[in-house]
Scaffold this active site. Structure first.
Site, mmCIF file in Angstrom:
data_model
loop_
_atom_site.group_PDB
_atom_site.id
_atom_site.type_symbol
_atom_site.label_atom_id
_atom_site.label_comp_id
_atom_site.label_asym_id
_atom_site.label_seq_id
_atom_site.Cartn_x
_atom_site.Cartn_y
_atom_site.Cartn_z
ATOM 1 C CB THR A 29 -6.460 7.696 2.227
ATOM 2 O OG1 THR A 29 -6.400 6.670 3.258
ATOM 3 C CG2 THR A 29 -5.364 7.992 1.432
ATOM 4 C CG ASP B 294 -8.804 4.454 5.559
ATOM 5 O OD1 ASP B 294 -8.268 5.328 4.493
ATOM 6 O OD2 ASP B 294 -7.889 3.973 6.322
ATOM 7 C CB SER C 170 0.405 2.671 14.981
ATOM 8 O OG SER C 170 -0.841 2.605 14.876
ATOM 9 C CG ASN D 5 -7.846 0.015 4.109
ATOM 10 O OD1 ASN D 5 -6.291 -0.474 4.601
ATOM 11 N ND2 ASN D 5 -7.829 1.156 4.433
HETATM 12 P P1 ADP Z 1 -3.657 -0.286 9.057
HETATM 13 O O1 ADP Z 1 -4.996 0.051 9.910
HETATM 14 O O2 ADP Z 1 -2.667 -0.085 9.830
HETATM 15 O O3 ADP Z 1 -3.670 0.547 7.613
HETATM 16 P P2 ADP Z 1 -4.607 -2.810 7.811
HETATM 17 O O4 ADP Z 1 -5.596 -3.829 8.514
HETATM 18 O O5 ADP Z 1 -4.922 -1.932 6.692
HETATM 19 O O6 ADP Z 1 -3.848 -1.799 8.883
HETATM 20 O O7 ADP Z 1 -3.460 -3.650 7.338
HETATM 21 C C1 ADP Z 1 -2.093 -3.129 6.954
HETATM 22 C C2 ADP Z 1 -1.815 -4.041 5.574
HETATM 23 O O8 ADP Z 1 -1.487 -5.628 6.079
HETATM 24 C C3 ADP Z 1 -2.761 -4.401 4.594
HETATM 25 O O9 ADP Z 1 -2.793 -3.250 3.571
HETATM 26 C C4 ADP Z 1 -2.498 -5.565 3.777
HETATM 27 O O10 ADP Z 1 -1.459 -5.375 3.022
HETATM 28 C C5 ADP Z 1 -2.191 -6.406 4.994
HETATM 29 N N1 ADP Z 1 -2.883 -7.094 5.688
HETATM 30 C C6 ADP Z 1 -3.829 -6.785 6.456
HETATM 31 N N2 ADP Z 1 -4.762 -7.959 7.002
HETATM 32 C C7 ADP Z 1 -4.470 -8.830 6.133
HETATM 33 C C8 ADP Z 1 -5.077 -10.346 6.011
HETATM 34 N N3 ADP Z 1 -6.105 -10.775 6.628
HETATM 35 N N4 ADP Z 1 -4.562 -11.105 4.838
HETATM 36 C C9 ADP Z 1 -3.310 -10.774 4.216
HETATM 37 N N5 ADP Z 1 -2.797 -9.275 4.389
HETATM 38 C C10 ADP Z 1 -3.263 -8.481 5.513
HETATM 39 MG MG MG Z 2 -4.875 0.073 6.150
#
Ligand code: ADP
Ligand code: MG
Length: 418
Positions: free
Chosen positions: A189, A152, A34, A157
């Protein structure tokens, strides 16, 4: 991007005035269930960041622990602040809240996910795995030290910054634990879930789980980094979950033959079903796998080889270049002589050095031969464009017997339009 176009993509612009006043959103970097993560530029400084935009409009759903999306997001922010200030943990720069969206502004990790890096190179060497796993354990030690369990951990991540250092991110499932507190809910996951998480959900009498689940996930990650396929994957998810609960995995795929004992030993100690018997982070960091000579830890050559602009020069041509236009230096001349002799010896023995290529084996199972395996893996990546290796009983060579994905997609689309 035109303003109207942006408004289409990102509704609720009014409610998020603060964010848009300060940042200019750019392209999408990644997506979660989301959330959408976009690169953005801080208008005042011109600095780049990554904004995680969380959609609260489906807020009737429970996320985990019976919490709503907003509560979960605020919990994530709280935890991000508690773990802040570690070199291997993502830094939260700014937060904006509205009724329908929350904006979390993070430091930008230009090299993306460890998952994508792994996909592009198929598997990592022991040296690179050591480099990444050490950082992961250090980050985790810091997180657990703050009484927080991540829940997670996975290559999606773990982000890579400009220097190819890791930045642990996505604290969406993380929880702050009171002394002795146990958790029971099923979240994370599937492939990375620890046996005790599954058991907590299946048996009334289960004791619950705690910090050790992250250590299990480290085992799954380390296994995956070394060979490019996860330890517990199975086509049928129920079988996979059963294998996890029984701790059933193996080092039998051909890639493991080239991997030394220390990393296997560490994985065996990480993937222990009983969380009480599982290795601790401190013990893991003291494991022989991490006790290597200093020069072997130096990752400067790796980083150079990763930057496409650099060209490798042989030691001989380097010295030869340095010697040019210099006064006679006996020591250098001696070094040069030794190098030449070594080179000559190497050339003479060249015919004994290459891996013998047995045509018989190559015909039956080309994947068993290291050189061919590398070629096959590289081709598979080009055809499928993503990670295709799924583990036990399936290899990339076998995948060539199937219809490539692009064609399957066409068949699917043409069936739909009928
Ligand atoms: P969710 O909780 O919805 O999984 P994430 O925090 O894992 O969200 O972010 C989703 C994706 O966005 C990550 O897997 C990565 O590909 C990209 N992303 C998130 N934070 C960063 C960042 N600081 N710099 C670059 N890409 C990012
Ligand atoms: Mg994520």
């Amino acid at each position: 991007m035109a303003k109207e176009e942006l408004e289409d993509l990102l509704p609720d612009v009014d409610a998020a005035k603060g964010f848009y006043a300060k940042y200019e959103p750019k392209e999408i970097l990644g997506r979660g269930i989301s959330s959408t993560v976009r690169r953005c530029i801080e208008k005042e400084t011109g600095l780049e960041f990554a904004a995680k935009i969380i959609d609260l409009s489906n807020d009737s759903h429970e996320v985990a622990d019976g919490k709503t999306m907003l509560e979960a997001t605020l919990g994530e922010v709280n935890i991000l602040r508690m773990v802040a200030g570690h070199p291997y943990i993502i830094e939260l720069h700014d937060v904006f809240e509205s009724n329908t969206f929350v904006f979390l502004v993070f430091e930008l990790c230009r090299n993306g996910e460890l998952f994508d890096y792994l996909t592009s190179v198929v598997a990592l060497s022991e040296k690179k795995t050591r480099y990444i796993m050490r950082q992961l354990f250090e980050a985790l030690q810091h997180v657990h030290g703050k009484s927080i369990v991540h829940r997670d951990l996975k290559p999606e991540n773990i982000l890579l910054d400009d220097n190819l250092n890791i930045k642990l991110t996505d604290f969406g499932f993380a929880r702050h634990l009171k002394t002795g507190e146990k958790l029971f809910d099923l979240c994370g996951t599937p492939g990375y879930l620890a046996p005790e998480v599954l058991k907590s959900n299946m048996y009334e009498t289960a004791e619950g789980y705690s910090y050790e689940v992250d250590i299990w996930a480290c085992g799954v990650i380390m296994y995956t980094l070394l060979v490019g396929c996860p330890p517990f994957w199975h086509r049928k998810q129920m079988v996979m979950l059963r294998n996890i609960m029984e701790g059933k995995y193996s080092f039998t795929s051909p890639e493991w033959a080239d991997i030394t004992e220390p990393p296997k030993d560490l994985i065996r100690k990480l993937l222990v079903v009983d969380p009480k018997q599982r290795i601790t982070i401190k013990e893991a960091l003291e494991h022989p796998f991490f006790q290597v000579l200093l020069w072997d830890q130096d990752m400067a050559p790796l980083k150079r080889s990763l930057s496409t602009s650099s060209r490798r020069m042989s030691r001989i041509s380097q010295i030869a270049l340095e010697m040019k236009g210099r006064a006679f230096d006996a020591r250098r001349m001696f070094q040069f002589g030794i190098l030449c002799v070594r080179a000559a010896v190497r050339i003479r023995r060249l015919r004994f050095t290459p891996e013998p290529l047995s045509i018989g084996v190559a015909k039956i199972d080309p994947y068993r031969i290291k050189i061919l395996r590398k070629v096959i893996d590289a081709c598979a990546f080009r055809v499928y464009g993503h990670w295709v290796k799924k583990g036990e009983g399936q290899n990339r060579a076998a995948l060539f017997e199937n219809t490539p994905k692009t064609e399957l997609k066409q068949i699917y689309v043409s069936n739909l339009s009928r």
